[in-house]
Write an enzyme that holds these catalytic residues in place. Structure first.
Site, PDB file in Angstrom:
ATOM      1  CG  HIS A 137      60.639  50.406   1.644  1.00  0.00           C
ATOM      2  ND1 HIS A 137      61.647  50.391   2.891  1.00  0.00           N
ATOM      3  CD2 HIS A 137      60.912  51.509   0.985  1.00  0.00           C
ATOM      4  CE1 HIS A 137      62.417  51.475   2.783  1.00  0.00           C
ATOM      5  NE2 HIS A 137      61.815  52.165   1.933  1.00  0.00           N
ATOM      6  CG  HIS A 179      64.102  43.555   1.752  1.00  0.00           C
ATOM      7  ND1 HIS A 179      64.273  43.392   3.104  1.00  0.00           N
ATOM      8  CD2 HIS A 179      63.977  44.893   1.811  1.00  0.00           C
ATOM      9  CE1 HIS A 179      63.990  44.621   3.938  1.00  0.00           C
ATOM     10  NE2 HIS A 179      63.761  45.475   3.234  1.00  0.00           N
TER      11      HIS A 179
END
Length: 215
Positions: A137, A179
């Site tokens: 992303h 993440h």
């Protein structure tokens, strides 16, 4: 003499007993990364500190996902009646596909597991998405941000919004617990650099006539 001489330690044992400064620094940075990522994962679950903001974070997650960008770009490419617009959209499609391949390769090589506090309820995943480094992303957001700023004529407020969107997408990955901090930072840098590759390999009717003949 009666006392036997002490044999010197092999070189590799000396290295284990005296770890390099670089090794210590990397281990310390990794520990800080994991600690910070855990503390910043405030939307990782419904019971997290900012759990009520999790639905909003998931909307932001979808805004940076590859599928909407690929489908939207392909649709625009098919509907456009301007040769200049088709050239830009074809290169955006090329950039998005290149990003997907590169991120998948790096994830497959590094094989860094996602944070333990991550809840695996992500929007449309594939096998390599169980790994976290780098953040796809974040790479996509940085790549698309640079692409839009270079190829669309936008008013200053809209340009600021595009940059803010890219940064918010990156931050949301940490807040959702998807993440670690370094996954996102490296992803943003990779996406920023990847745009330069796209510009260098820019597709045009002269360099790729077969592609442009399809539209």
């Amino acid at each position: 003499s009666g006392s036997s001489a002490v044999a010197p330690l092999p070189e590799e044992d000396c290295m284990k007993l005296n770890p390099s400064f670089l090794g210590i620094a990397l281990s310390s940075l990794l520990a800080i990364d994991l600690w910070a990522s855990k503390r910043l994962g405030v939307c990782a679950g419904e019971g997290s500190a900012w759990g009520s903001a999790r639905p909003l974070m998931k909307v932001i997650e979808v805004s940076g996902h590859g599928i909407p960008w690929l489908l939207g770009t392909f649709y625009g490419l098919c509907q456009s009646d301007s040769s200049a617009a088709r050239e830009v959209l074809l290169n955006l499609l090329f950039a998005l596909l290149l990003d997907l391949v590169l991120v998948a390769v790096v994830k497959g090589v590094v094989k860094r597991r996602r944070p333990t506090h991550n809840k695996m309820d992500m929007f449309v995943t594939i096998s390599v998405d169980r790994y976290s480094f780098p953040s796809g992303h974040a790479t996509r957001a940085a790549l698309v941000c640079r692409f839009i700023l270079h190829h669309l004529v936008l008013a200053v407020p809209l340009r600021v919004l595009v940059v803010l969107w890219a940064l918010i997408v990156g931050i949301s990955r940490i807040m959702l617990g998807r993440h670690n901090v370094t996954d996102v930072l490296f992803g943003l840098l990779l996406g920023y650099a990847l745009y330069s590759v796209v510009e260098y390999c820019w597709l045009s009717p002269l360099s790729a006539p077969a592609l442009f003949a399809l539209w």
